[in-house]
Scaffold this motif. Structure first.
Motif, PDB file in Angstrom:
ATOM      1  N   PRO A  19       0.802  -1.234   0.000  1.00 51.52           N
ATOM      2  CA  PRO A  19       0.000   0.000   0.000  1.00 51.52           C
ATOM      3  C   PRO A  19       0.827   1.273   0.000  1.00 51.52           C
ATOM      4  CG  PRO A  19      -0.996  -1.613   1.458  1.00 51.52           C
ATOM      5  CD  PRO A  19       0.320  -2.191   1.017  1.00 51.52           C
ATOM      6  N   GLY A  20       1.981   1.272   0.674  1.00 53.93           N
ATOM      7  CA  GLY A  20       2.791   2.488   0.693  1.00 53.93           C
ATOM      8  C   GLY A  20       3.222   2.923  -0.689  1.00 53.93           C
ATOM      9  N   GLU A  21       3.608   1.970  -1.530  1.00 56.89           N
ATOM     10  CA  GLU A  21       3.974   2.288  -2.915  1.00 56.89           C
ATOM     11  C   GLU A  21       2.770   2.849  -3.668  1.00 56.89           C
ATOM     12  OE1 GLU A  21       7.251  -1.243  -3.814  1.00 56.89           O
ATOM     13  OE2 GLU A  21       5.135  -1.573  -4.285  1.00 56.89           O
ATOM     14  N   THR A  22       1.620   2.226  -3.448  1.00 56.40           N
ATOM     15  CA  THR A  22       0.415   2.653  -4.150  1.00 56.40           C
ATOM     16  C   THR A  22       0.009   4.060  -3.741  1.00 56.40           C
ATOM     17  OG1 THR A  22      -0.315   0.359  -4.353  1.00 56.40           O
ATOM     18  CG2 THR A  22      -1.999   2.055  -4.572  1.00 56.40           C
ATOM     19  N   ARG A  23       0.190   4.382  -2.463  1.00 56.65           N
ATOM     20  CA  ARG A  23      -0.127   5.741  -2.023  1.00 56.65           C
ATOM     21  C   ARG A  23       0.830   6.761  -2.660  1.00 56.65           C
ATOM     22  NH1 ARG A  23      -1.715   2.963   2.767  1.00 56.65           N
ATOM     23  NH2 ARG A  23       0.368   3.048   3.723  1.00 56.65           N
ATOM     24  N   GLN A  24       2.076   6.369  -2.872  1.00 57.90           N
ATOM     25  CA  GLN A  24       3.008   7.265  -3.565  1.00 57.90           C
ATOM     26  C   GLN A  24       2.528   7.537  -4.990  1.00 57.90           C
ATOM     27  OE1 GLN A  24       6.831   5.350  -3.317  1.00 57.90           O
ATOM     28  NE2 GLN A  24       6.983   5.610  -1.106  1.00 57.90           N
ATOM     29  N   LEU A  25       2.035   6.496  -5.658  1.00 57.86           N
ATOM     30  CA  LEU A  25       1.485   6.705  -6.997  1.00 57.86           C
ATOM     31  C   LEU A  25       0.279   7.637  -6.935  1.00 57.86           C
ATOM     32  CD1 LEU A  25       1.159   6.169 -10.021  1.00 57.86           C
ATOM     33  CD2 LEU A  25      -0.085   4.069  -9.437  1.00 57.86           C
ATOM     34  N   SER A  26      -0.584   7.443  -5.945  1.00 54.42           N
ATOM     35  CA  SER A  26      -1.757   8.319  -5.819  1.00 54.42           C
ATOM     36  C   SER A  26      -1.341   9.775  -5.693  1.00 54.42           C
ATOM     37  CB  SER A  26      -2.594   7.904  -4.606  1.00 54.42           C
ATOM     38  OG  SER A  26      -3.172   6.621  -4.786  1.00 54.42           O
ATOM     39  N   ALA A  27      -0.297  10.039  -4.919  1.00 59.04           N
ATOM     40  CA  ALA A  27       0.188  11.411  -4.759  1.00 59.04           C
ATOM     41  C   ALA A  27       0.713  11.966  -6.082  1.00 59.04           C
ATOM     42  CB  ALA A  27       1.277  11.460  -3.686  1.00 59.04           C
ATOM     43  N   SER A  28       1.420  11.143  -6.837  1.00 59.20           N
ATOM     44  CA  SER A  28       1.941  11.592  -8.137  1.00 59.20           C
ATOM     45  C   SER A  28       0.812  11.839  -9.129  1.00 59.20           C
ATOM     46  CB  SER A  28       2.912  10.547  -8.697  1.00 59.20           C
ATOM     47  OG  SER A  28       4.057  10.423  -7.877  1.00 59.20           O
ATOM     48  N   LEU A  29      -0.201  10.989  -9.101  1.00 57.04           N
ATOM     49  CA  LEU A  29      -1.319  11.169 -10.024  1.00 57.04           C
ATOM     50  C   LEU A  29      -2.161  12.388  -9.657  1.00 57.04           C
ATOM     51  CD1 LEU A  29      -2.428   7.468 -10.599  1.00 57.04           C
ATOM     52  CD2 LEU A  29      -1.155   8.962 -12.156  1.00 57.04           C
ATOM     53  N   ALA A  30      -2.169  12.762  -8.388  1.00 59.30           N
ATOM     54  CA  ALA A  30      -2.849  14.004  -8.006  1.00 59.30           C
ATOM     55  C   ALA A  30      -2.182  15.197  -8.690  1.00 59.30           C
ATOM     56  CB  ALA A  30      -2.827  14.166  -6.490  1.00 59.30           C
ATOM     57  N   GLU A  31      -0.849  15.142  -8.827  1.00 56.45           N
ATOM     58  CA  GLU A  31      -0.138  16.195  -9.543  1.00 56.45           C
ATOM     59  C   GLU A  31      -0.545  16.221 -11.016  1.00 56.45           C
ATOM     60  OE1 GLU A  31       2.428  18.483  -8.168  1.00 56.45           O
ATOM     61  OE2 GLU A  31       1.037  17.850  -6.586  1.00 56.45           O
ATOM     62  N   VAL A  32      -0.723  15.049 -11.611  1.00 58.67           N
ATOM     63  CA  VAL A  32      -1.176  14.986 -13.004  1.00 58.67           C
ATOM     64  C   VAL A  32      -2.563  15.607 -13.132  1.00 58.67           C
ATOM     65  CG1 VAL A  32      -1.729  13.478 -14.938  1.00 58.67           C
ATOM     66  CG2 VAL A  32       0.206  12.918 -13.442  1.00 58.67           C
ATOM     67  N   ALA A  33      -3.456  15.227 -12.232  1.00 49.22           N
ATOM     68  CA  ALA A  33      -4.835  15.721 -12.308  1.00 49.22           C
ATOM     69  C   ALA A  33      -4.902  17.238 -12.202  1.00 49.22           C
ATOM     70  CB  ALA A  33      -5.674  15.080 -11.208  1.00 49.22           C
ATOM     71  N   GLN A  34      -3.926  17.831 -11.515  1.00 50.68           N
ATOM     72  CA  GLN A  34      -3.923  19.277 -11.327  1.00 50.68           C
ATOM     73  C   GLN A  34      -3.016  19.998 -12.311  1.00 50.68           C
ATOM     74  OE1 GLN A  34      -4.395  20.137  -6.779  1.00 50.68           O
ATOM     75  NE2 GLN A  34      -3.561  18.058  -6.941  1.00 50.68           N
ATOM     76  N   GLY A  35      -2.605  19.275 -13.367  1.00 55.44           N
ATOM     77  CA  GLY A  35      -1.891  19.916 -14.458  1.00 55.44           C
ATOM     78  C   GLY A  35      -0.431  20.178 -14.210  1.00 55.44           C
ATOM     79  N   HIS A  54     -15.686  10.829  -3.486  1.00 55.37           N
ATOM     80  CA  HIS A  54     -15.114  11.894  -2.663  1.00 55.37           C
ATOM     81  C   HIS A  54     -14.307  12.901  -3.468  1.00 55.37           C
ATOM     82  CE1 HIS A  54     -16.502   9.842   0.911  1.00 55.37           C
ATOM     83  NE2 HIS A  54     -15.894   8.732   0.510  1.00 55.37           N
ATOM     84  N   ARG A  55     -14.327  12.760  -4.799  1.00 61.20           N
ATOM     85  CA  ARG A  55     -13.674  13.727  -5.697  1.00 61.20           C
ATOM     86  C   ARG A  55     -12.204  13.952  -5.319  1.00 61.20           C
ATOM     87  NH1 ARG A  55     -18.990  14.705  -5.699  1.00 61.20           N
ATOM     88  NH2 ARG A  55     -19.959  15.557  -7.589  1.00 61.20           N
ATOM     89  N   VAL A  56     -11.482  12.861  -5.202  1.00 62.90           N
ATOM     90  CA  VAL A  56     -10.064  12.914  -4.846  1.00 62.90           C
ATOM     91  C   VAL A  56      -9.250  13.152  -6.114  1.00 62.90           C
ATOM     92  CG1 VAL A  56      -8.126  11.624  -3.884  1.00 62.90           C
ATOM     93  CG2 VAL A  56     -10.429  11.354  -2.909  1.00 62.90           C
ATOM     94  N   PRO A  57      -8.436  14.191  -6.178  1.00 57.99           N
ATOM     95  CA  PRO A  57      -7.656  14.458  -7.402  1.00 57.99           C
ATOM     96  C   PRO A  57      -6.775  13.273  -7.772  1.00 57.99           C
ATOM     97  CG  PRO A  57      -7.585  16.351  -5.936  1.00 57.99           C
ATOM     98  CD  PRO A  57      -8.233  15.238  -5.162  1.00 57.99           C
ATOM     99  N   GLY A  58      -6.913  12.788  -9.007  1.00 55.82           N
ATOM    100  CA  GLY A  58      -6.090  11.702  -9.505  1.00 55.82           C
ATOM    101  C   GLY A  58      -6.544  10.313  -9.110  1.00 55.82           C
ATOM    102  N   ARG A  59      -7.593  10.202  -8.311  1.00 57.38           N
ATOM    103  CA  ARG A  59      -8.119   8.877  -7.951  1.00 57.38           C
ATOM    104  C   ARG A  59      -8.552   8.114  -9.208  1.00 57.38           C
ATOM    105  NH1 ARG A  59      -9.999   4.030  -5.590  1.00 57.38           N
ATOM    106  NH2 ARG A  59     -12.208   3.786  -6.006  1.00 57.38           N
ATOM    107  N   LEU A  60      -9.147   8.828 -10.153  1.00 58.76           N
ATOM    108  CA  LEU A  60      -9.735   8.201 -11.337  1.00 58.76           C
ATOM    109  C   LEU A  60      -9.115   8.768 -12.606  1.00 58.76           C
ATOM    110  CD1 LEU A  60     -11.916   6.370 -12.632  1.00 58.76           C
ATOM    111  CD2 LEU A  60     -13.503   8.302 -12.447  1.00 58.76           C
ATOM    112  N   THR A  61      -8.687   7.873 -13.485  1.00 59.45           N
ATOM    113  CA  THR A  61      -8.219   8.255 -14.815  1.00 59.45           C
ATOM    114  C   THR A  61      -9.246   7.790 -15.841  1.00 59.45           C
ATOM    115  OG1 THR A  61      -5.882   8.085 -14.194  1.00 59.45           O
ATOM    116  CG2 THR A  61      -6.399   7.976 -16.539  1.00 59.45           C
TER     117      THR A  61
END
Length: 465
Positions: free
Chosen positions: A58-74, A326-333
């Protein structure tokens, strides 16, 4: 905690609904599932995998979630790339290295040329299943189950080969583990060092115009590293220059496998699918009331879903509500696969509707699946020009709407195959048969992949003004 399933029920009605669990998908219609030859054998494999070590944590997956939040916000770009359908035979050092090499090359082109961080998400270490348009295939008077990927059966048109053998699920786990072990060793053990960018250029790529362009870029990186050292910076102390992070993904098609690999994380109380860092739902299995949406709604991994040209704005917003309540940035692609001729017409209304709904999704383009056709030679193929045209249309829509074109999702291989037409080397129909090796859909070869990266980088620079 695991997000609840979004519903339109009243509070009293919602309270009476059964809670989500890794097995709650079994109460929903599940499309594209094999007719396993033995339920007892399937149950035994599921029990074995449920007790097996996770492939990712899960720790690795949470790191990906954080990176994808950056993608979602441009602020970053997603490169999701890899094989159409992985073969168990490809879990060997040479094949894994070639696939990693071309992904690293594409990422370095995008990062250097466009100046944005690139999140690298491989279709690797688990892409063993493929949906099919028909459950059976008929030749002459013989009808057999369709080939559904190595996790289910074999491609040869033979009765024994086409049996849906649940023991292959365990084999898929073992091959995924082997692949992941080598990927981790290579990305963290020096192979991804920026000082080695020249070594990533495969011989059959280096001799081409695309290869020479890549070599020029690699020279610029060498000069930049020497400049930093001349300024007194000890580059040995900067791990980002010597390592790379590659996350894994696959289509979460075979739900028995995905359920068996799902674990409760004691640290957060969330359920994580530990078969990959991210999984996606295919175009054929994204029914709102279906088993795949039910399963995906409850896992904490960042997830995706393919969206084709028949999708309506209302349907896509409902998918967002079910999968990202919950409209989490980057949760969904949302991975748009429209076709070059339809992308500018069909994509815009979907992007607008999702933006108005408040969901901060990543929009990525799959320019491959909507541009597949049968060549005169009889082989299924795609033309590089159509792939590029769909990407250009994707960027055009986002530029017009003022939204961020978050990424590309492509099928490729590091091998010198001849499966897709065109590209800078102008591969022709007559050449398709030279090295047509795919088990399912045609893939870009290494030359075409690097060529595509340069063209996407140009579009990103234009997007940034």
């Amino acid at each position: 905690m695991t997000p609840p399933i979004a519903t339109d029920e009243s509070p009293a009605e919602a309270a009476s609904l059964p809670a989500w669990s890794p097995s709650s998908w079994r109460d929903r219609p599940a499309g594209q599932q094999p007719e396993w030859e033995s339920e007892a054998a399937l149950s035994a494999v599921n029990d074995k995998l449920a007790a097996a070590p996770p492939l990712v944590i899960p720790g690795e997956t949470r790191q990906l979630s954080a990176s994808l939040a950056e993608v979602a916000q441009g602020r970053a770009f997603l490169l999701q790339a890899g094989d159409c359908a992985e073969s168990f035979d490809s879990a060997n050092p040479q094949s894994i290295e070639r696939r990693l090499r071309v992904i690293l090359q594409m990422a370095i082109v995008l990062t250097h040329s466009a100046g944005v961080p690139v999140v690298k998400l491989g279709r690797i270490a688990g892409q063993y299943a493929k949906p099919r348009s028909s459950s059976h295939e008929t030749k002459d008077d013989l009808s057999l189950p369709s080939f559904r990927g190595h996790i289910v059966n074999l491609p040869e048109f033979e009765t024994e080969a086409r049996r849906s053998d649940p023991r292959r699920i365990d084999e898929a786990y073992q091959h995924a583990a082997t692949t992941l072990n080598l990927l981790r060793a290579m990305t963290q053990g020096g192979y991804a060092d920026l000082a080695k960018v020249h070594q990533w250029n495969e011989a059959f790529v280096a001799a081409t115009g695309v290869g020479r362009r890549y070599e020029s870029l690699a020279d610029e990186i060498d000069r930049a590293l020497r400049f930093m050292e001349a300024c007194g910076l000890d580059t040995d102390d900067v791990p980002q220059l010597h390592e790379a992070t590659l996350y894994t993904s696959h289509e979460g098609l075979i739900l028995d496998y995905e359920e068996a690999m799902t674990r409760l994380d004691p640290e957060t109380g969330d359920y994580y699918n530990t078969s990959a860092h991210s999984v996606w739902i295919g175009e054929r299995t994204r029914e709102l009331a279906g088993a795949h949406v039910e399963f995906f709604s409850g896992i904490a991994n960042p997830i995706g879903t393919k969206v084709g040209p028949t999708a309506t704005p209302g349907e896509v917003v409902e998918l967002c509500q079910a999968l990202d309540p919950h409209r989490v940035p980057g949760r969904l692609t949302l991975i748009a696969r429209m076709g070059a001729n339809l992308v500018t017409e069909r994509l815009g209304p979907l992007v607008e509707a999702v933006a108005e709904s408040g969901h901060q999704v990543i929009w990525a383009t799959d320019p491959m699946h909507g541009n597949t056709f049968t060549a005169p030679s009889g082989r299924k193929t795609r033309h590089f020009d159509a792939v590029e045209a769909e990407i250009r249309g994707f960027f055009e829509v986002h530029r017009r709407l003022g939204t961020w074109p978050g990424g590309i999702h492509v099928e490729l291989t590091g091998d010198d195959v001849t499966e897709c037409l065109g590209g800078s080397e102008e591969l022709s129909d007559e050449q398709l048969g030279l090295r047509y090796e795919t088990m399912c859909d045609p893939r870009l070869n290494a030359r075409q992949s690097v060529d595509l990266a340069f063209r996407v980088a140009e579009l990103l620079r234009e997007q940034q003004g």
